[in-house]
Design a protein around this motif. Structure first.
Motif, short mmCIF file in Angstrom:
data_model
loop_
_atom_site.label_atom_id
_atom_site.label_comp_id
_atom_site.label_asym_id
_atom_site.label_seq_id
_atom_site.Cartn_x
_atom_site.Cartn_y
_atom_site.Cartn_z
N ASP A 1 -5.81 -6.18 1.96
CA ASP A 1 -4.65 -6.29 2.86
C ASP A 1 -4.96 -5.81 4.28
OD1 ASP A 1 -2.96 -7.38 0.99
OD2 ASP A 1 -2.20 -5.45 0.29
N SER A 2 -6.10 -5.16 4.47
CA SER A 2 -6.47 -4.64 5.79
C SER A 2 -7.55 -5.55 6.39
CB SER A 2 -7.00 -3.21 5.65
OG SER A 2 -7.50 -2.74 6.89
N GLY B 1 -5.55 -2.69 -1.33
CA GLY B 1 -5.45 -2.08 -0.01
C GLY B 1 -6.53 -2.58 0.93
N TYR C 1 -11.00 4.56 1.52
CA TYR C 1 -9.60 4.50 1.09
C TYR C 1 -9.17 5.89 0.65
CZ TYR C 1 -5.46 2.97 -1.55
OH TYR C 1 -4.18 2.80 -2.02
N ARG D 1 0.84 -1.20 0.00
CA ARG D 1 0.00 0.00 0.00
C ARG D 1 0.86 1.25 0.00
NH1 ARG D 1 -2.70 -3.11 3.81
NH2 ARG D 1 -2.02 -1.82 5.56
N ASP E 1 -5.02 -0.74 -6.86
CA ASP E 1 -4.43 -0.32 -5.58
C ASP E 1 -5.49 -0.23 -4.49
OD1 ASP E 1 -1.94 -0.17 -6.70
OD2 ASP E 1 -1.97 2.00 -7.00
#
Length: 297
Positions: free
Chosen positions: A262-263, A259, A241, A131, A255
């Motif tokens: 990945d969270s 992101g 985001y 990120r 992206d």
């Protein structure tokens, strides 16, 4: 009486003088063996040769070694405390930004809770790096192309939102989940929040008026009610985001979705099997920040 009248300095020294000149003179005149106390005193004044260690030998060396270890441990502990305080302070600040109020008791709970996040942060490190690199790449592109104004074009914004929606459904399909329908009424709710964050320069699920996603949806006439037979659920879920508009529509959309995946909290929303529709809103601030809002029902 001095033994040698030519050396006037001897008359000023006592007979048992142990200075180097007197001892050498007595030895030259045959008195070296007659003054054992002088030679003994001379030897007692000789300094022992050093073995490379300061102090009193092995004991002093061990003490010095222990002291250096103690100093290192103190420095390590000090740095650990500093890092923990910074990490706890960051958590308190993020909590304040999200809820727009500060309460000492809650701040203490958040600070202590930061400690429990460290294992998860270590697992999330690759995603965090991805990120960070994505944000840096987009920011650099925006700086190198200051005159590019596609992000202000509503058609391009909607196109980017649909790309995000497509990638979200691809991620759900890969995990055996049903795809989400794109709800334009939900997109209006999402778009309103993105525009509000861009205009007022904040990044939170709660707006300055204290409204969360469900409250904002109701104000705009959107009610989400789900009946599961044995229980029902009301309200909207939301992912947000913040990045920089950049090199390509596909790159920006990828992206954003990466992101969220990945969270842990955003991933849970994105892959929740109970949701069946979503809306995406995007807005660009004057400083080239892009605000994405994803609302689920």
């Amino acid at each position: 009486m001095p033994l040698d009248d030519r050396d006037y300095m001897r008359g000023r020294h006592p007979p048992a003088c142990t200075c180097v000149s007197c001892v050498a003179r007595r030895r030259r005149q045959g008195e070296g063996g007659q003054n054992r106390s002088g030679a003994s005193l001379l030897r007692s004044r000789s300094r022992p040769q050093s073995s490379g260690m300061s102090g009193d030998g092995p004991a002093a060396a061990a003490k010095k070694s222990g002291g250096s270890k103690g100093g290192f441990l103190r420095k390590l502990l000090t740095w650990a405390v500093v890092v923990f305080l910074l990490w706890a302070g960051w958590g308190v600040w993020q909590d304040y930004r999200e809820h727009n109020y500060f309460e000492p008791g809650r701040a203490v709970d958040v600070a202590l809770g930061q400690w429990a996040k460290i294992p998860g942060l270590a697992r999330d490190l690759p995603g965090l790096l991805n990120r960070t690199m994505a944000g840096a790449r987009s920011w650099l592109y925006a700086e190198l192309h200051p005159d590019e104004a596609w992000a202000a074009d509503p058609d391009r914004i909607e196109e980017t939102a649909l790309l995000v929606h497509r990638l979200v459904n691809e991620a759900r399909e890969q995990r055996g989940l049903r795809t989400l329908a794109y709800d334009k009424k939900l997109a209006v709710v999402a778009q309103a929040h993105s525009e509000d964050m861009a205009a007022l320069d904040y990044f939170s699920h709660t707006n300055p008026a204290g409204e969360g996603p469900t409250d904002r949806g109701r104000r705009l006439g959107y009610f989400c009610h789900k009946d599961y037979g044995v229980y029902y659920a009301d309200g909207l879920a939301e992912n947000i985001y913040q990045g920089w508009f950049g090199y390509s529509l596909e790159g920006i959309a990828a992206d954003v979705v990466d992101g969220w995946l990945d969270s842990p909290g955003h991933r849970e929303n994105l892959l929740d099997r109970n949701y069946d529709r979503e809306g995406i809103g995007i807005s660009v601030a004057s400083d080239k920040k892009m605000y994405f809002t994803q609302v689920f029902c």
